[in-house]
Write an enzyme that holds these catalytic residues in place. Sequence first.
Site, short mmCIF file in Angstrom:
data_model
loop_
_atom_site.label_atom_id
_atom_site.label_comp_id
_atom_site.label_asym_id
_atom_site.label_seq_id
_atom_site.Cartn_x
_atom_site.Cartn_y
_atom_site.Cartn_z
N HIS A 23 0.86 -1.20 0.00
CA HIS A 23 0.00 0.00 0.00
C HIS A 23 0.89 1.23 0.00
CE1 HIS A 23 -3.87 -1.88 1.94
NE2 HIS A 23 -3.92 -1.91 0.62
N HIS A 79 -12.25 -8.72 -5.77
CA HIS A 79 -11.90 -7.41 -5.20
C HIS A 79 -11.00 -6.72 -6.22
CE1 HIS A 79 -10.30 -4.42 -2.53
NE2 HIS A 79 -9.26 -5.10 -2.06
N GLU A 81 -8.84 -4.09 -5.86
CA GLU A 81 -7.59 -3.42 -5.52
C GLU A 81 -6.47 -4.05 -6.38
OE1 GLU A 81 -6.91 -3.21 -1.28
OE2 GLU A 81 -5.62 -1.46 -1.50
N ASP A 83 -3.52 -5.13 -6.28
CA ASP A 83 -2.71 -6.32 -5.99
C ASP A 83 -3.41 -7.59 -6.47
OD1 ASP A 83 -4.41 -5.43 -3.90
OD2 ASP A 83 -3.52 -6.85 -2.50
N HIS A 146 -12.30 -5.79 2.83
CA HIS A 146 -12.20 -4.52 3.49
C HIS A 146 -12.52 -3.34 2.59
CE1 HIS A 146 -8.03 -3.33 1.88
NE2 HIS A 146 -8.40 -4.39 1.23
N ASP A 165 -9.13 -10.94 0.50
CA ASP A 165 -8.27 -10.40 1.57
C ASP A 165 -8.62 -10.96 2.95
OD1 ASP A 165 -6.52 -8.69 0.16
OD2 ASP A 165 -8.03 -7.11 0.06
N TYR A 193 -2.23 -8.12 10.35
CA TYR A 193 -3.08 -7.86 9.17
C TYR A 193 -4.46 -7.37 9.64
CZ TYR A 193 -5.03 -9.19 4.52
OH TYR A 193 -5.62 -9.23 3.28
N HIS A 226 -3.90 -13.58 0.08
CA HIS A 226 -2.53 -13.31 0.54
C HIS A 226 -2.11 -14.38 1.54
CE1 HIS A 226 -2.35 -9.30 -1.19
NE2 HIS A 226 -3.46 -8.95 -0.57
FE1 FEO Z 1 -7.43 -5.11 -0.63
FE2 FEO Z 1 -5.07 -7.42 -1.09
O1 FEO Z 1 -6.03 -5.89 -1.52
#
Ligand code: FEO
Length: 395
Positions: A23, A79, A81, A83, A146, A165, A193, A226
Site C-alpha cells: 500500500h 476485489h 484493488e 494487488d 475490506h 483479503d 493484518y 494473501h
Molecule cells: Fe485489498 Fe489485497 O487488496
Amino acid sequence: MKINVKNNVDWIGKIDWELRKFHGDEYSTHRGSSYNSYLIQEEKNVVIDTIWKPFAKDYIENLKTEIDLKKIDYIIVNHAEVDHSGSLPELMSLIPDTPIYCTKNALRSIKGHYHEDWNFNPVKTGDSIDIGNGKSLVFVEMRMLHWPDSMATYLTKDNVLFSNDAFGQHYASEYMFNDLVDQNELFTECIKYYANILTPFNKFVEKKIKEVLDMKIPIDIIATSHGIIWRDNPTQIIEKYLSWATAYKEDQITILYDSMWDATRIMAENIAKGIKAKDDKVDIKLFNIAKTDKNDILTEVFKSKIILVGSPTINQGITVATAGLLEAIEGLKFKGKKAAAFGSYGWSGESVKKINKVLENSGFEMINKGLKCLWKPDTESIEQCISFGNEIAGS
Ligand code: FEO
C-alpha cells in the site's frame, strides 16, 4: 508453477519474498507476501482473481502452461484493488470477451482503475454460476471486508471458500498451507493484518461472519488472496476474527513515546515502573515511536487495554513521529480502550493537551488529564511519574 489446492482447484499466484512495504509505504511486510490467484478446471474453466501488475507477464506465461487461455470461460474478480486485479488488463488483452463476474461496486472500481468496458456481469449474495460436474460457484458480497467492492466465492462440493483479503496475511511461504508453516509466525502476521487493515470495519466483520456461519455451508478450505491457504481446521481463523472484531484487548499496557533529549523517555520508563509496582501481572511494553515500525506499534495498540502516548513539546506541538502515529490510530477507530498522555517540556508545554485531544477524538476513554514534566525529570518529577503509573495500573 501451480500448487494443487483440492481436486481441480490449483493455486497459480506469486510468492513475493522481496516485498517489504505494501500500500505504498503504509504497511510493512517483514515476511514478504503472496498474491494468490486460482484456476478451477471443471466442465467450465474459471480464474479467480489475478495478481499484482509488476508480475503480470510472468503470471500470464505461467497460466498459459496450465491452460489454453481461450478455454477460460469465466473470470471472477473478488476485489478490484490492484494487488489482485493488476494482471487483468494483460489477461483481457488476450481474451477480451471473457465474462468477468464481480460485485456492482467492483464494476465501478475496476472501471476506475483501468477505464475499460469489459464484459462485466455484476453479481450479489446468493447468485451462482454452474461450472459443471455438479459444482457451482456461489457469490457472497463481503462489503467493507475490506473494501465496498469485496466479495467471496464459494465452490460447492469441494467446499472451498475463496475469501480474498479476509483471513489473509502478508506472509511469504513456499509451504503455502497453514498446517505446514511456523504457527507463531503465521498468527503474528494474521493479527497484524487484522489490526492494521480490518479494525475500522469490526462491525462489518462480525455481522458478515455470523451471516456466513448461519448459511451452514461446509468449509473445508479457505483460499485467501494473501499468504497461506487454510486447510487444517480453517474455522480457527474465523473464530479468531470473531474475537478480534469485538473490542479485542489483552492484559497489556503499551507506552508509546518519542524523545528529543531523553526526558520523555525517562518519564516513560518511570511510569512503567509505577505500573509494575501496582500490577506485576500486566504485560507492559514500551516503544520509541520514532524508532519502531508503525504497523508493529499499531498491532500492539490493538492488543492493549490501555495505551499511554508521550511526546516532548516542540514548536508548541508534538513530534512528527507522534503526530503520524496518532493519525493512524485515529483512522483505525479502536474501541473499548483507555488512554493517557504525558510529555516533557521546556517553556510552553502543549504536547499533552494535543495528544489528549486526538486520543479523545479517536474514541479512547481518557484516564486523566495527563502528566507534564518541566525539563529533565528531577527526583520529584520521577516520583510523579511513578504515581502516574500507579494510577494507570489501577484504572
Ligand atoms: Fe485489498 Fe489485497 O487488496
